[in-house]
Design a protein around this motif. Sequence first.
Motif, short mmCIF file in Angstrom:
data_model
loop_
_atom_site.label_atom_id
_atom_site.label_comp_id
_atom_site.label_asym_id
_atom_site.label_seq_id
_atom_site.Cartn_x
_atom_site.Cartn_y
_atom_site.Cartn_z
N VAL A 1 0.71 -1.48 0.05
CA VAL A 1 0.05 0.06 0.10
C VAL A 1 1.04 1.23 0.26
O VAL A 1 1.86 1.36 0.78
CB VAL A 1 -0.90 0.09 1.21
CG1 VAL A 1 -1.76 1.28 1.29
CG2 VAL A 1 -1.87 -1.19 1.25
N VAL A 2 0.46 2.15 -0.80
CA VAL A 2 0.96 3.65 -0.82
C VAL A 2 0.06 4.53 -0.84
O VAL A 2 -0.99 4.34 -1.34
CB VAL A 2 1.83 3.87 -2.30
CG1 VAL A 2 2.22 5.33 -2.44
CG2 VAL A 2 2.97 2.71 -2.45
N ILE A 3 0.28 5.43 0.15
CA ILE A 3 -0.93 6.46 0.30
C ILE A 3 -0.18 7.79 -0.17
O ILE A 3 1.00 8.32 -0.22
CB ILE A 3 -1.39 6.49 1.75
CG1 ILE A 3 -0.29 6.97 2.73
CG2 ILE A 3 -2.10 5.21 2.29
CD1 ILE A 3 -0.65 7.33 4.27
N SER A 4 -1.20 8.70 -0.41
CA SER A 4 -0.81 10.01 -0.98
C SER A 4 -2.02 11.06 -0.57
O SER A 4 -3.04 10.78 -1.19
CB SER A 4 -0.53 9.97 -2.46
OG SER A 4 -0.25 11.45 -3.01
N PRO A 5 -1.65 12.04 0.11
CA PRO A 5 -0.30 12.26 0.78
C PRO A 5 0.17 11.65 1.77
O PRO A 5 -0.80 11.09 2.29
CB PRO A 5 -0.63 13.98 0.85
CG PRO A 5 -2.10 14.19 1.34
CD PRO A 5 -2.60 13.20 0.31
N ASP A 6 1.31 11.48 1.93
CA ASP A 6 1.87 10.95 3.16
C ASP A 6 2.77 11.78 3.95
O ASP A 6 3.74 12.35 3.49
CB ASP A 6 2.73 9.63 2.71
CG ASP A 6 3.05 8.89 3.87
OD1 ASP A 6 2.78 9.08 4.89
OD2 ASP A 6 3.76 7.66 3.58
N PRO A 7 2.42 12.28 4.99
CA PRO A 7 1.39 11.78 6.07
C PRO A 7 -0.13 12.19 5.65
O PRO A 7 -0.33 13.02 4.97
CB PRO A 7 1.91 12.33 7.30
CG PRO A 7 2.64 13.30 7.12
CD PRO A 7 3.22 13.29 5.77
N PRO B 1 -0.11 0.35 11.89
CA PRO B 1 -0.62 0.56 13.05
C PRO B 1 -0.12 1.65 13.79
O PRO B 1 1.23 2.16 13.70
CB PRO B 1 -0.38 -0.75 14.03
CG PRO B 1 0.73 -1.17 13.13
CD PRO B 1 0.91 -0.41 11.67
N ASN B 2 -0.99 2.43 14.85
CA ASN B 2 -0.34 3.27 15.67
C ASN B 2 0.23 4.50 14.94
O ASN B 2 1.70 4.83 15.44
CB ASN B 2 0.47 2.80 16.68
CG ASN B 2 -0.22 2.05 17.39
OD1 ASN B 2 -1.53 2.15 18.07
ND2 ASN B 2 0.35 0.74 17.88
N VAL B 3 -0.01 5.08 13.67
CA VAL B 3 0.63 6.00 13.18
C VAL B 3 0.22 7.30 13.91
O VAL B 3 -0.76 7.46 14.55
CB VAL B 3 -0.45 6.24 11.74
CG1 VAL B 3 0.20 7.36 11.14
CG2 VAL B 3 -0.30 5.08 10.77
N THR B 4 1.20 8.10 13.95
CA THR B 4 1.28 9.35 14.78
C THR B 4 0.79 10.61 13.84
O THR B 4 1.37 10.60 12.79
CB THR B 4 2.54 9.64 15.52
OG1 THR B 4 3.03 8.51 16.06
CG2 THR B 4 2.63 11.00 16.18
#
Length: 144
Positions: free
Chosen positions: A31-37, A131-134
Amino acid sequence: VNAIPIPHKLLKRTTEFMQCRQSPTPPLLSVVISPDPVVPGNTETFTASGTLDIDIPDGTDLIAFFGDPSSNKIIGDIYKAPICDNNGCPKAGIQFTKTLDYLDVPELPNQYDIVVGVVKKSDVLACAVAPNVTLTSVTFYKSS
């Protein structure tokens, strides 16, 4: 004198996805997300790819949602997009890639989970979790 060692690279922290926490463990999606973060209030694009050892049945969706790790509750909505298209459904052993846009990301707590899965009704065929993304906040300062 304080100096930055040469050569210095600016390293961008990316959101890392791993196998989902369920039994039996489904195959891992890339998985790639955009924008990141993630930016609450904006659209988040999820691009998931993988190869399964089964044909993906018609009616299977790519899903994405945010979760609160302290309460194990879903935050906001579950977004979904059909895996199959006019060219049919992905076959066993053939890599597939699917993109899903999550519109208007909800306000998120300081720590949250991101879950992305390939599901047919309640059957999870593949999955990935960050998990547990800040939650990171960016402050812009006006120059005088």
